[in-house]
Write an enzyme that holds these catalytic residues in place. Structure first.
Site, PDB file in Angstrom:
ATOM      1  N   LYS A 182      -8.760  -1.515   6.045  1.00  0.00           N
ATOM      2  CA  LYS A 182      -9.028  -2.117   4.738  1.00  0.00           C
ATOM      3  C   LYS A 182      -8.049  -3.252   4.453  1.00  0.00           C
ATOM      4  O   LYS A 182      -8.422  -4.296   3.912  1.00  0.00           O
ATOM      5  CB  LYS A 182      -8.958  -1.047   3.644  1.00  0.00           C
ATOM      6  N   ARG A 199     -14.204  13.089   6.364  1.00  0.00           N
ATOM      7  CA  ARG A 199     -12.921  13.746   6.683  1.00  0.00           C
ATOM      8  C   ARG A 199     -12.469  14.633   5.532  1.00  0.00           C
ATOM      9  O   ARG A 199     -11.911  15.707   5.737  1.00  0.00           O
ATOM     10  CB  ARG A 199     -11.855  12.673   6.972  1.00  0.00           C
ATOM     11  N   SER A 247      -7.670   4.019   8.929  1.00  0.00           N
ATOM     12  CA  SER A 247      -8.377   3.935   7.650  1.00  0.00           C
ATOM     13  C   SER A 247      -7.662   2.947   6.717  1.00  0.00           C
ATOM     14  O   SER A 247      -8.275   2.023   6.155  1.00  0.00           O
ATOM     15  CB  SER A 247      -8.424   5.336   7.032  1.00  0.00           C
ATOM     16  N   HIS A 267       0.853  -1.194   0.000  1.00  0.00           N
ATOM     17  CA  HIS A 267       0.000   0.000   0.000  1.00  0.00           C
ATOM     18  C   HIS A 267       0.880   1.233   0.000  1.00  0.00           C
ATOM     19  O   HIS A 267       1.802   1.346   0.794  1.00  0.00           O
ATOM     20  CB  HIS A 267      -0.902   0.027   1.233  1.00  0.00           C
ATOM     21  N   ASP A 327     -15.253   2.982   7.191  1.00  0.00           N
ATOM     22  CA  ASP A 327     -14.174   3.824   6.673  1.00  0.00           C
ATOM     23  C   ASP A 327     -14.635   4.612   5.456  1.00  0.00           C
ATOM     24  O   ASP A 327     -14.280   5.779   5.299  1.00  0.00           O
ATOM     25  CB  ASP A 327     -12.942   2.990   6.322  1.00  0.00           C
TER      26      ASP A 327
HETATM   27  N1  URA Z   1      -5.677   6.507   2.318  1.00  0.00           N
HETATM   28  C1  URA Z   1      -6.688   5.953   2.999  1.00  0.00           C
HETATM   29  O1  URA Z   1      -7.203   4.912   2.619  1.00  0.00           O
HETATM   30  N2  URA Z   1      -7.138   6.563   4.117  1.00  0.00           N
HETATM   31  C2  URA Z   1      -6.593   7.709   4.578  1.00  0.00           C
HETATM   32  O2  URA Z   1      -7.038   8.191   5.601  1.00  0.00           O
HETATM   33  C3  URA Z   1      -5.540   8.285   3.864  1.00  0.00           C
HETATM   34  C4  URA Z   1      -5.084   7.658   2.722  1.00  0.00           C
END
Ligand code: URA
Length: 435
Positions: free
Chosen positions: A197, A178, A193, A92, A171
């Site tokens: 995932k 946000r 967040s 990621h 999320d």
């Molecule tokens: N990527 C995400 O999935 N969440 C965040 O809060 C910031 C970047």
């Protein structure tokens, strides 16, 4: 007959907000409740906005962040890769400019024997999205069912697709909130967040590429390090072998920022060429993924050199309806930005290039906007290069030439040519490693 009674709520949203406002730790039951009640619509958006701002200002400790992450995972479904014969590993990136590493990395790591389930997103703001890039390939589709994803992982070894709506729905709702309430940059909220995932996705090993610099969420190394160690702790506590690299996003990665032009660059890398920084980061991340999955013996450089990674790329694109041989879309208009003088390019700012690419049509202003496949910025010189006055530094590409002036505004002050003998003051490509 008894009247139907709504079940009483365990807490009151205001008391949870006030607790965090007054710098108290939230209890596990408070966190479980507030995430669940927000997902159910019992906690209103304005209440969750106030809580997110209180978290941004007052922080959360490791226990609170872990519980918050677990509650977001519990808001949806978890994927299960246990039927696969190969170990799984995922990467990621926190998002940057020209960051198309997922495209060559996923097939490369699959060619070395791992299964790579890469659930990706779309770009928002100046950072590009992997799905937008791949959608410039004629026919390619981002949405797969869980069964299609598992079959492709088994047969091809790599899949890059959109996350289904069922994964961490809390999320999805909170991230959108946000985005419009100035609460994106809170480390506890970013970390929970991303990791909710990734943990719900069920990967066995995870490598995080935490970007640092003007083009990243984290502008300085200290904050990037804090975000990285928070995410590594969350992953490790959840049983995912997690490691993070801090990498340079002061200047764009590679020589392209856009969609089709980044796909073309990925294909160059898979064919054994491509920009040196992209090749180096792809191989570094591949080695980390292999090590985290217990396959240190494989050298990904071999799979790149002998064409195995390219074979997996072609099969991966074909499996999702794409034609790997189809010509990529080309922008209808171009504009060259020339070096103002002879000398050394000492600065090419990632944020300036990212905003220019975005304004040219490569990105979107609202999440429902379309993107232009051919738009973006081609980079002809990277910091440290010797340039001659009047030679092209950048080529701006778009289908809609009325966008050029605003893109040029974004680049104002974003590059600098210094006298011969000058050196750029840049972080190394890989700044740190946190495990
Ligand atoms: N990527 C995400 O999935 N969440 C965040 O809060 C910031 C970047």
């Amino acid at each position: 007959m008894m009247a139907h009674m709504a079940s009483p709520e365990a807490f009151d949203a205001v008391e949870v907000i006030v607790a965090k406002r007054d710098r108290h730790e939230l209890t596990d039951p408070q966190i479980d409740w507030v995430i669940d009640a927000y997902t159910r619509g019992v906690v209103a958006d304005e209440q969750m906005s106030a809580l997110a701002m209180a978290v941004l200002l007052n922080g959360m400790n490791r226990r609170e962040i872990g519980r918050w992450t677990a509650a977001m995972i519990a808001s949806g479904e978890r994927m299960d890769f246990s039927t696969l014969s190969r170990p799984t590993a995922d990467k990621h990136s926190t998002g940057g400019v020209g960051d198309m590493i997922t495209l060559p990395l996923a097939p490369l790591v699959a060619a070395c024997g791992l299964a790579v389930p890469q659930l990706s997103g779309r770009g928002l703001g100046h950072t590009g999205g992997t799905l937008d890039k791949l959608e410039s390939i004629p026919g390619w589709r981002a949405s797969l069912s869980s069964e299609e994803m598992l079959r492709q992982l088994d047969e091809v070894g790599a899949v890059i697709c959109a996350a289904g709506a069922g994964l961490a729905p809390a999320d999805k709702k909170l991230y959108a909130l946000r985005d419009v309430t100035g609460t994106v940059e809170a480390i506890p909220l970013i970390a929970s967040s991303i990791m909710s995932k990734k943990i719900a996705e069920g990967t066995g090993a995870l490598v995080l590429d935490v970007k640092v610099g003007s083009g990243a969420f984290m502008k300085d190394v200290a904050r990037a390090r804090e975000l990285a160690s928070t995410m590594v702790a969350l992953g490790t506590d959840a049983g995912v072998r997690t490691v993070a690299l801090l990498t340079n996003m002061q200047t764009p990665l590679g020589l392209a920022a856009g969609n089709a032009i980044e796909v073309a660059q990925a294909v160059d890398v898979l064919a054994g060429g491509g920009p040196p920084d992209v090749v180096e980061l792809t191989l570094t991340l591949a080695r980390e993924m292999l090590a985290a999955a217990g396959r240190e013996g494989e050298d990904p450089a071999d799979a790149l050199a002998d064409g195995r990674a390219m074979d997996v790329w072609r099969r991966m694109i074909l499996a999702q309806g794409g034609d790997p041989d189809a010509p990529l879309p080309v922008a209808r208009h171009r504009h060259e930005v020339l070096a103002p003088a002879d000398g050394v390019l000492t600065q090419l700012d990632a944020l300036a290039v990212g905003i220019a690419a975005w304004r040219l049509g490569a990105g979107r202003a609202r999440k429902e906007d379309p993107v232009q496949a051919g738009a973006g910025v081609l980079i002809h010189a990277k910091p440290g290069a010797v340039v001659r006055g009047g030679e092209p530094l950048l080529t701006l590409l778009t289908d809609t030439p009325e966008r050029f002036p605003r893109a040029l505004d974004a680049l104002e002050g974003g590059y600098f040519v210094a006298p011969h003998g000058s050196r750029p003051d840049l972080l190394p490509l890989v700044v740190d490693r946190i495990a």
